[in-house]
Design a protein around this motif. Structure first.
Motif, PDB file in Angstrom:
ATOM      1  N   THR A  55      37.963 120.602  26.987  1.00 50.58           N
ATOM      2  CA  THR A  55      37.444 119.375  26.395  1.00 50.58           C
ATOM      3  C   THR A  55      36.905 118.472  27.502  1.00 50.58           C
ATOM      4  O   THR A  55      37.020 118.792  28.682  1.00 50.58           O
ATOM      5  CB  THR A  55      38.538 118.608  25.613  1.00 50.58           C
ATOM      6  N   ASN A  56      36.372 117.331  27.118  1.00 53.21           N
ATOM      7  CA  ASN A  56      35.897 116.365  28.108  1.00 53.21           C
ATOM      8  C   ASN A  56      37.039 115.760  28.910  1.00 53.21           C
ATOM      9  O   ASN A  56      36.833 115.271  30.011  1.00 53.21           O
ATOM     10  CB  ASN A  56      35.112 115.243  27.424  1.00 53.21           C
ATOM     11  N   ARG A  57      38.238 115.766  28.351  1.00 54.24           N
ATOM     12  CA  ARG A  57      39.386 115.129  29.003  1.00 54.24           C
ATOM     13  C   ARG A  57      40.291 116.077  29.765  1.00 54.24           C
ATOM     14  O   ARG A  57      40.967 115.677  30.698  1.00 54.24           O
ATOM     15  CB  ARG A  57      40.216 114.389  27.953  1.00 54.24           C
ATOM     16  N   TYR A  58      40.354 117.345  29.361  1.00 55.97           N
ATOM     17  CA  TYR A  58      41.286 118.272  29.995  1.00 55.97           C
ATOM     18  C   TYR A  58      40.905 119.711  29.666  1.00 55.97           C
ATOM     19  O   TYR A  58      40.080 119.964  28.799  1.00 55.97           O
ATOM     20  CB  TYR A  58      42.724 118.009  29.528  1.00 55.97           C
ATOM     21  N   VAL A  59      41.550 120.630  30.382  1.00 56.56           N
ATOM     22  CA  VAL A  59      41.506 122.040  30.017  1.00 56.56           C
ATOM     23  C   VAL A  59      42.933 122.461  29.689  1.00 56.56           C
ATOM     24  O   VAL A  59      43.885 121.926  30.238  1.00 56.56           O
ATOM     25  CB  VAL A  59      40.894 122.938  31.123  1.00 56.56           C
ATOM     26  N   HIS A  60      43.059 123.393  28.771  1.00 57.65           N
ATOM     27  CA  HIS A  60      44.351 123.868  28.295  1.00 57.65           C
ATOM     28  C   HIS A  60      44.440 125.344  28.656  1.00 57.65           C
ATOM     29  O   HIS A  60      43.599 126.141  28.230  1.00 57.65           O
ATOM     30  CB  HIS A  60      44.381 123.665  26.788  1.00 57.65           C
ATOM     31  N   VAL A  61      45.447 125.712  29.434  1.00 57.24           N
ATOM     32  CA  VAL A  61      45.570 127.063  29.968  1.00 57.24           C
ATOM     33  C   VAL A  61      46.913 127.655  29.553  1.00 57.24           C
ATOM     34  O   VAL A  61      47.924 126.964  29.555  1.00 57.24           O
ATOM     35  CB  VAL A  61      45.462 127.044  31.511  1.00 57.24           C
ATOM     36  N   ALA A  62      46.921 128.938  29.190  1.00 54.45           N
ATOM     37  CA  ALA A  62      48.162 129.651  28.865  1.00 54.45           C
ATOM     38  C   ALA A  62      48.399 130.745  29.899  1.00 54.45           C
ATOM     39  O   ALA A  62      47.460 131.425  30.316  1.00 54.45           O
ATOM     40  CB  ALA A  62      48.080 130.255  27.476  1.00 54.45           C
ATOM     41  N   LEU A  63      49.664 130.896  30.300  1.00 58.71           N
ATOM     42  CA  LEU A  63      50.084 131.938  31.231  1.00 58.71           C
ATOM     43  C   LEU A  63      51.175 132.774  30.585  1.00 58.71           C
ATOM     44  O   LEU A  63      52.030 132.233  29.887  1.00 58.71           O
ATOM     45  CB  LEU A  63      50.679 131.315  32.497  1.00 58.71           C
ATOM     46  N   ALA A  64      51.148 134.075  30.824  1.00 56.52           N
ATOM     47  CA  ALA A  64      52.214 134.960  30.354  1.00 56.52           C
ATOM     48  C   ALA A  64      52.509 135.984  31.446  1.00 56.52           C
ATOM     49  O   ALA A  64      51.622 136.361  32.210  1.00 56.52           O
ATOM     50  CB  ALA A  64      51.799 135.664  29.071  1.00 56.52           C
ATOM     51  N   VAL A  65      53.774 136.414  31.518  1.00 51.67           N
ATOM     52  CA  VAL A  65      54.215 137.388  32.518  1.00 51.67           C
ATOM     53  C   VAL A  65      54.962 138.509  31.803  1.00 51.67           C
ATOM     54  O   VAL A  65      55.746 138.264  30.891  1.00 51.67           O
ATOM     55  CB  VAL A  65      55.142 136.721  33.563  1.00 51.67           C
ATOM     56  N   ASP A  66      54.710 139.753  32.247  1.00 52.49           N
ATOM     57  CA  ASP A  66      55.360 140.925  31.656  1.00 52.49           C
ATOM     58  C   ASP A  66      55.696 141.891  32.781  1.00 52.49           C
ATOM     59  O   ASP A  66      54.871 142.132  33.653  1.00 52.49           O
ATOM     60  CB  ASP A  66      54.395 141.568  30.653  1.00 52.49           C
ATOM     61  N   ASP A  67      56.919 142.457  32.761  1.00 50.32           N
ATOM     62  CA  ASP A  67      57.255 143.435  33.799  1.00 50.32           C
ATOM     63  C   ASP A  67      56.999 144.866  33.344  1.00 50.32           C
ATOM     64  O   ASP A  67      57.216 145.807  34.086  1.00 50.32           O
ATOM     65  CB  ASP A  67      58.690 143.263  34.292  1.00 50.32           C
ATOM     66  N   GLY A  68      56.534 145.047  32.112  1.00 47.83           N
ATOM     67  CA  GLY A  68      56.110 146.356  31.629  1.00 47.83           C
ATOM     68  C   GLY A  68      57.217 147.316  31.265  1.00 47.83           C
ATOM     69  O   GLY A  68      56.947 148.468  30.931  1.00 47.83           O
ATOM     70  N   SER A  69      58.461 146.894  31.304  1.00 45.03           N
ATOM     71  CA  SER A  69      59.543 147.817  30.985  1.00 45.03           C
ATOM     72  C   SER A  69      59.769 147.885  29.478  1.00 45.03           C
ATOM     73  O   SER A  69      59.729 146.879  28.784  1.00 45.03           O
ATOM     74  CB  SER A  69      60.832 147.391  31.693  1.00 45.03           C
ATOM     75  N   LEU A  70      59.948 149.092  28.994  1.00 45.08           N
ATOM     76  CA  LEU A  70      60.243 149.307  27.574  1.00 45.08           C
ATOM     77  C   LEU A  70      61.692 149.751  27.447  1.00 45.08           C
ATOM     78  O   LEU A  70      62.180 150.469  28.319  1.00 45.08           O
ATOM     79  CB  LEU A  70      59.321 150.377  26.989  1.00 45.08           C
ATOM     80  N   PRO A  71      62.413 149.401  26.419  1.00 49.62           N
ATOM     81  CA  PRO A  71      62.010 148.544  25.312  1.00 49.62           C
ATOM     82  C   PRO A  71      62.177 147.055  25.603  1.00 49.62           C
ATOM     83  O   PRO A  71      61.809 146.220  24.790  1.00 49.62           O
ATOM     84  CB  PRO A  71      62.942 148.976  24.180  1.00 49.62           C
TER      85      PRO A  71
END
Length: 93
Positions: A55-71
């Motif tokens: 937007t003109n006022r801010y940016v909105h960012v999402a972060l996610a982390v995964d170690d890939g282990s199942l299950p």
């Protein structure tokens, strides 16, 4: 340190790294979702960073982390999804 604490440490470090960037830099880097691997204490983690809102006022960012282990990753991904770091960055003059 349990798996959740290890994940949280990686998420915190990546959040700090990305939140230190200017809005202009975030917009430039995140025109497409970023997916990359980081290694901490000989363990690999997949990091996903996505621009959710610009937007003109801010940016909105999402972060996610995964170690890939199942299950475990399926259960933990659900936890991480609800705990994704979203931060608003006011434009810097």
């Amino acid at each position: 340190m349990n798996r959740r604490e290890e994940w949280q440490a990686v998420l915190d470090a990546e959040t700090e790294r990305w939140s230190g960037k200017s809005c202009e830099h975030l917009i430039e880097e995140l025109h497409e979702e970023q997916n990359y691997t980081v290694e901490v204490d000989s363990r690999r983690y997949q990091v996903e960073v996505q621009l959710l809102e610009n937007t003109n006022r801010y940016v909105h960012v999402a972060l996610a982390v995964d170690d890939g282990s199942l299950p475990s990753s399926i259960v933990l991904y659900q936890e991480v999804s609800s705990a994704e770091r979203e931060f608003d960055l006011e434009p810097r003059s």
